[in-house]
Design an enzyme around this catalytic site. Structure first.
Site, PDB file in Angstrom:
ATOM      1  N   THR A 114       8.139  12.697 -12.653  1.00 42.82           N
ATOM      2  CA  THR A 114       6.789  13.249 -12.789  1.00 42.82           C
ATOM      3  C   THR A 114       6.094  13.203 -11.429  1.00 42.82           C
ATOM      4  O   THR A 114       6.422  12.368 -10.585  1.00 42.82           O
ATOM      5  CB  THR A 114       5.979  12.479 -13.848  1.00 42.82           C
ATOM      6  OG1 THR A 114       5.976  11.089 -13.522  1.00 42.82           O
ATOM      7  CG2 THR A 114       6.588  12.661 -15.232  1.00 42.82           C
ATOM      8  N   THR A 116       3.077  12.399  -9.747  1.00 36.40           N
ATOM      9  CA  THR A 116       2.446  11.248  -9.099  1.00 36.40           C
ATOM     10  C   THR A 116       3.435  10.115  -8.893  1.00 36.40           C
ATOM     11  O   THR A 116       3.440   9.449  -7.856  1.00 36.40           O
ATOM     12  CB  THR A 116       1.244  10.759  -9.923  1.00 36.40           C
ATOM     13  OG1 THR A 116       0.298  11.825 -10.057  1.00 36.40           O
ATOM     14  CG2 THR A 116       0.565   9.571  -9.254  1.00 36.40           C
ATOM     15  N   CYS A 117       4.298   9.892  -9.868  1.00 41.66           N
ATOM     16  CA  CYS A 117       5.280   8.817  -9.778  1.00 41.66           C
ATOM     17  C   CYS A 117       6.276   9.074  -8.650  1.00 41.66           C
ATOM     18  O   CYS A 117       6.664   8.155  -7.919  1.00 41.66           O
ATOM     19  CB  CYS A 117       6.025   8.673 -11.104  1.00 41.66           C
ATOM     20  SG  CYS A 117       4.940   8.524 -12.538  1.00 41.66           S
ATOM     21  N   SER A 118       6.688  10.325  -8.506  1.00 37.01           N
ATOM     22  CA  SER A 118       7.702  10.677  -7.518  1.00 37.01           C
ATOM     23  C   SER A 118       7.143  10.844  -6.115  1.00 37.01           C
ATOM     24  O   SER A 118       7.824  10.547  -5.126  1.00 37.01           O
ATOM     25  CB  SER A 118       8.402  11.980  -7.927  1.00 37.01           C
ATOM     26  OG  SER A 118       9.060  11.833  -9.164  1.00 37.01           O
TER      27      SER A 118
END
Length: 231
Positions: A114, A116-118
């Site tokens: 996803t 923001t996570c990546s």
């Protein structure tokens, strides 16, 4: 004779006192006039109550109380997390293995791959891993409610080498539920189901010392920089 009668009648009309005309409007003050025509207030009774729609839930709100089952000072619940080794064999590691007699940074993301996570959350910890180690941190681990195969593919996609930052699978959400940090996204069109809320915590010998828990998937207090400030 007729002229005399006419003169008498005209004289009588001129000499008589005219009666005052009745005014068309009342001579009362305006306030009295308006009060006499005031409309009485009747109680309003609704026979069918109004049903207003509830406000939509949002990931971030300053008025929403952020809470979880776990809190600072608590010992972490034990659970098994999984990962794939170099031979693509499934391995497991327990929370107690990661934290017993150690200083650990555990952080969670709503989903692998996803945005923001990546782009922000995981890369921040990878970039700052050496700074965490210099401050006595033994373990840095990212936890997500994804299967071990997805977590390994994500690690390769992010070009993470070595074990400075572990990417661990809580595939069935056992640890996430025990922590009380589920994020229900079943009403969203992405098909994410129930995931973990974003957080980062400092754990010493299995006990939570700092817990930076985000509202939903927000990214405001759980970055690597935020956690370096508390060490």
């Amino acid at each position: 004779m007729a002229a005399a009668t006419t003169t008498f009648t005209l004289t009588k009309l001129l000499s008589s006192t005219p009666k005052p005309l009745t005014p068309l409007l009342s001579s009362k003050p305006l306030s009295s006039f308006s009060s006499s025509f005031a409309v009485s207030r009747l109680p309003l009774k609704l026979h069918h109550p109004l049903h207003l729609p509830k406000p939509f839930l949002r990931f971030s709100s300053t008025q929403t109380k952020i809470s979880a089952t776990i809190s600072v000072g608590d010992k972490l619940p034990d659970a098994s997390l999984s990962y794939l080794d170099a031979s693509n064999d499934v391995q497991t590691v327990s929370i107690s293995d990661l934290t017993a007699n150690k200083k650990a940074i555990l952080f969670a993301v709503p989903g692998a791959f996803t945005p923001t996570c990546s782009q922000k959350h995981v890369p921040g910890f990878v970039e700052k891993a050496s700074e965490f180690k210099s401050k006595g941190v033994d373990t840095i681990a990212c936890i997500a409610v994804n299967d071990a195969f997805v977590m390994k593919a994500w690690k390769e996609n992010l070009n993470i080498t070595g074990d400075d930052v572990l990417l661990l699978s809580d595939g069935n959400g056992v640890f996430t539920k025990a922590m009380g940090v589920e994020l229900d996204l079943t009403d969203k069109p992405m098909g994410l189901g129930v995931r973990s809320r974003r957080y980062a915590m400092l754990v010493e010998d299995g006990v939570v010392k700092v817990l930076n828990l985000e509202e939903g998937g927000a990214f405001n207090v759980s970055s690597a920089e935020d956690m370096l400030k508390v060490l």
